[in-house]
Design an enzyme around this catalytic site. Structure first.
Site, PDB file in Angstrom:
ATOM      1  N   ARG A 104       0.822  -1.224   0.000  1.00 24.46           N
ATOM      2  CA  ARG A 104       0.000   0.000   0.000  1.00 24.46           C
ATOM      3  C   ARG A 104       0.849   1.265   0.000  1.00 24.46           C
ATOM      4  NH1 ARG A 104      -4.515  -1.780   4.476  1.00 24.46           N
ATOM      5  NH2 ARG A 104      -5.261  -3.603   3.325  1.00 24.46           N
ATOM      6  N   CYS A 105       1.899   1.249  -0.782  1.00 19.46           N
ATOM      7  CA  CYS A 105       2.858   2.350  -0.830  1.00 19.46           C
ATOM      8  C   CYS A 105       2.770   3.024  -2.190  1.00 19.46           C
ATOM      9  CB  CYS A 105       4.263   1.768  -0.608  1.00 19.46           C
ATOM     10  SG  CYS A 105       5.631   2.943  -0.748  1.00 19.46           S
ATOM     11  N   GLY A 106       3.101   4.300  -2.250  1.00 24.52           N
ATOM     12  CA  GLY A 106       3.155   4.979  -3.531  1.00 24.52           C
ATOM     13  C   GLY A 106       4.175   4.350  -4.478  1.00 24.52           C
ATOM     14  N   THR A 109       4.650   1.051  -4.635  1.00 24.26           N
ATOM     15  CA  THR A 109       4.232  -0.331  -4.891  1.00 24.26           C
ATOM     16  C   THR A 109       4.251  -0.701  -6.374  1.00 24.26           C
ATOM     17  OG1 THR A 109       2.961  -0.406  -2.840  1.00 24.26           O
ATOM     18  CG2 THR A 109       2.373  -2.015  -4.524  1.00 24.26           C
TER      19      THR A 109
END
Length: 164
Positions: free
Chosen positions: A36-38, A40
């Site tokens: 759930r990371c920018g 990803t």
């Protein structure tokens, strides 16, 4: 310094192994990952690199970590399903670990001792920090999170490692 290849860990599916067992004794790009990371979407380039070079004796290895903004909150099963369904990930993955702090996994104790191109070693800055490791478990390069897996400097370092 510990021999990286013999350090114990657990796979994403819960099986005990060692770092060398997870990499299959191959040179590897080791990456702390999060769902759930920018950053990803880097999974796509990591998988492409793995597929392109696995026949040349190279692998990518993912280490899920929830230390940065709680961006990997899922269970091992949820992480595996996300990676498979969203990015078609086939490269080996370890179970979720800490990469910084007092509970830092021993693999990352070794990895974080290696400096990046600017000469800075120490803590992982964020999700998707990359370490290039040779087949003998020596760290040969470190790339910070915003460096894409297919960036020219990563590709050059991998090519040099595979030609050595």
């Amino acid at each position: 310094m510990s021999d990286l290849t013999t350090l114990p860990l657990t796979t994403l599916s819960g099986e005990p192994t060692t770092f060398g067992g997870l990499t299959g004794g191959k040179p590897a790009l080791v990456v702390n990952v999060a769902s759930r990371c920018g950053l990803t979407p880097q999974y796509e380039a990591l998988e492409a690199l793995h597929r392109e070079l696995s026949g040349s004796g190279f692998t990518v290895v993912g280490f899920p970590c929830n230390q940065f903004g709680g961006q990997e909150p899922g269970t091992s099963e949820e992480i595996a399903e996300f990676c498979s369904a969203t990015y078609g990930v086939t490269f080996p993955m370890a179970g979720k670990i800490d990469v910084n702090g007092p509970d830092r996994h021993p693999v990352y104790e070794v990895l974080t001792g290696h400096p990046d191109a600017a000469g800075e070693a120490g803590d992982v800055q964020w999700n998707f920090e990359k370490f290039l490791v040779d087949a003998d478990g020596r760290v040969v390069a470190r790339f910070r999170p915003r460096t894409e897996p297919d960036a020219p400097e990563v590709r050059a370092a991998v090519a040099e490692l595979l030609s050595a």
